[in-house]
Design a protein around this motif. Structure first.
Motif, PDB file in Angstrom:
ATOM      1  N   UNK A 155       0.829  -1.208   0.000  1.00  0.00           N
ATOM      2  CA  UNK A 155       0.000   0.000   0.000  1.00  0.00           C
ATOM      3  C   UNK A 155       0.860   1.253   0.000  1.00  0.00           C
ATOM      4  N   UNK A 156       2.055   1.141   0.591  1.00  0.00           N
ATOM      5  CA  UNK A 156       2.959   2.278   0.659  1.00  0.00           C
ATOM      6  C   UNK A 156       4.381   1.768   0.462  1.00  0.00           C
ATOM      7  N   UNK A 157       5.138   2.453  -0.410  1.00  0.00           N
ATOM      8  CA  UNK A 157       6.527   2.071  -0.643  1.00  0.00           C
ATOM      9  C   UNK A 157       7.436   3.268  -0.400  1.00  0.00           C
ATOM     10  N   UNK A 158       8.711   2.963  -0.200  1.00  0.00           N
ATOM     11  CA  UNK A 158       9.701   4.019   0.017  1.00  0.00           C
ATOM     12  C   UNK A 158      10.902   3.728  -0.866  1.00  0.00           C
ATOM     13  N   UNK A 159      11.224   4.680  -1.742  1.00  0.00           N
ATOM     14  CA  UNK A 159      12.357   4.532  -2.638  1.00  0.00           C
ATOM     15  C   UNK A 159      13.519   5.355  -2.101  1.00  0.00           C
TER      16      UNK A 159
ATOM     17  N   UNK B 182       9.031  -1.928   1.173  1.00  0.00           N
ATOM     18  CA  UNK B 182       7.601  -1.957   1.520  1.00  0.00           C
ATOM     19  C   UNK B 182       7.458  -1.344   2.903  1.00  0.00           C
ATOM     20  N   UNK B 183       6.491  -0.454   3.052  1.00  0.00           N
ATOM     21  CA  UNK B 183       6.336   0.297   4.303  1.00  0.00           C
ATOM     22  C   UNK B 183       4.953   0.065   4.904  1.00  0.00           C
ATOM     23  N   UNK B 184       4.915  -0.196   6.195  1.00  0.00           N
ATOM     24  CA  UNK B 184       3.661  -0.250   6.942  1.00  0.00           C
ATOM     25  C   UNK B 184       3.313   1.173   7.342  1.00  0.00           C
ATOM     26  N   UNK B 185       2.200   1.752   6.815  1.00  0.00           N
ATOM     27  CA  UNK B 185       1.874   3.144   7.127  1.00  0.00           C
ATOM     28  C   UNK B 185       1.667   3.358   8.628  1.00  0.00           C
TER      29      UNK B 185
END
Length: 299
Positions: free
Chosen positions: A207-211, A260-263
């Motif tokens: 649902x949320x990613x961080x590059x 992959x990030x847990x909001x």
């Protein structure tokens, strides 16, 4: 009706004795002809008495049933059911108000730590509008000082940004929207990257990613990220918790690493939020992140 006389007493004693005999015989198993005849005789003797008792008690039972099922009883039952429904509704409302009060406390705590000036609001609907996939409508607008490109937070962290502001309502693009892009940095090291809802080619499905732009920078599960902050705090103020890294992907030949990030925020159950109408004088850095669990304290 029996009169109190020697004859009537004798008849009563005979009936009682016969009843005792009948109970003893009826408790025996089998189909013995003697006991069968005795049962039949006793039933014949007591039949008139049983019939009389039934005739006497029948009107009473009928009257009770009539009272139980009468119009007044039905009305009373309906009143009690209505009162019960009202009490249940009040209880649910009280629980909801308590939950919102706790959310507001968390929101005020976060805004106080960050030095943000906020306008509290409620997320009244989740809609899809103007090409956005993940948005929410707030019950505040320009009449409350809300404008386009303002940061929206709740007590846990980043909700998104205002993309449309009417007089009484406004639309928020959630951080998990596919078109959302938020400058963010790693806790501690301050290494910069971009958080968003769009799937990065070669990256994980989340649902949320961080590059993370620096391929040499250390990043691993459990690392937390916060907003980097935009020029003059538009559309994002600095220091707002974004989420926690769950897993890191590195694609061959890639110029960045994607996690992959847990909001930090549960975007599916938004209620009490705050629109940041005034940014902080100083960057709060990592001060808004909750304390990490102490491994020694868990033992």
């Amino acid at each position: 009706m029996f009169r109190d006389s020697p004859r009537s007493r004798l008849i009563l004693l005979a009936l009682v004795a016969a009843a005792v005999v009948l109970l003893v015989l009826d408790g025996r198993a089998g189909t013995d002809p003697v006991t069968g005849t005795a049962r039949a005789g006793a039933e014949l003797a007591f039949a008139p008495i049983a019939g009389g008792v039934s005739r006497v008690t029948a009107p009473v039972a009928t009257a009770y049933e009539a009272v139980r099922q009468g119009p007044e009883a039905a009305e009373r039952i309906a009143e009690l059911e209505e009162a019960n429904a009202e009490l249940e509704s009040e209880l649910r409302s009280a629980e909801l108000d308590q939950g919102r009060a706790e959310q507001l406390d968390d929101l005020l705590h976060l805004s106080g730590l960050g030095g943000y000036e906020i306008v509290p609001a409620r997320a009244v609907t989740h809609v899809t509008a103007q090409g956005y996939e993940h948005t929410a409508t707030l019950d505040v607008g320009t009449a409350s000082g809300v404008e386009k490109d303002m940061t929206v937070v709740n007590g846990q962290g980043l909700v998104g940004k205002v993309v449309q502001a009417g007089k009484r309502t406004s639309t928020v693009q959630l951080a998990t929207d596919h078109d959302s892009s938020v400058g963010a940095r790693l806790e501690g090291s301050g290494k910069i990257g971009v958080a968003g809802g769009a799937q990065v080619p070669g990256g994980p499905e989340a649902d949320l990613t961080y590059e993370l732009f620096d391929m040499e920078a250390r990043i691993e599960p459990g690392d937390r990220i916060v907003t980097l902050g935009s020029h003059e705090g538009v559309p994002f103020v600095p220091g707002v918790p974004v989420g926690t890294v769950e897993e890191v992907h590195v694609s061959p030949g890639a110029l960045s690493r994607v996690a992959a990030v847990e909001p930090a925020v549960d975007h599916a159950s938004l209620d009490t939020v705050g629109v940041v109408v005034g940014g902080p004088e100083d960057d709060p850095r990592d001060s808004l992140l909750p304390p990490e669990p102490d491994p020694e304290g868990d033992r």
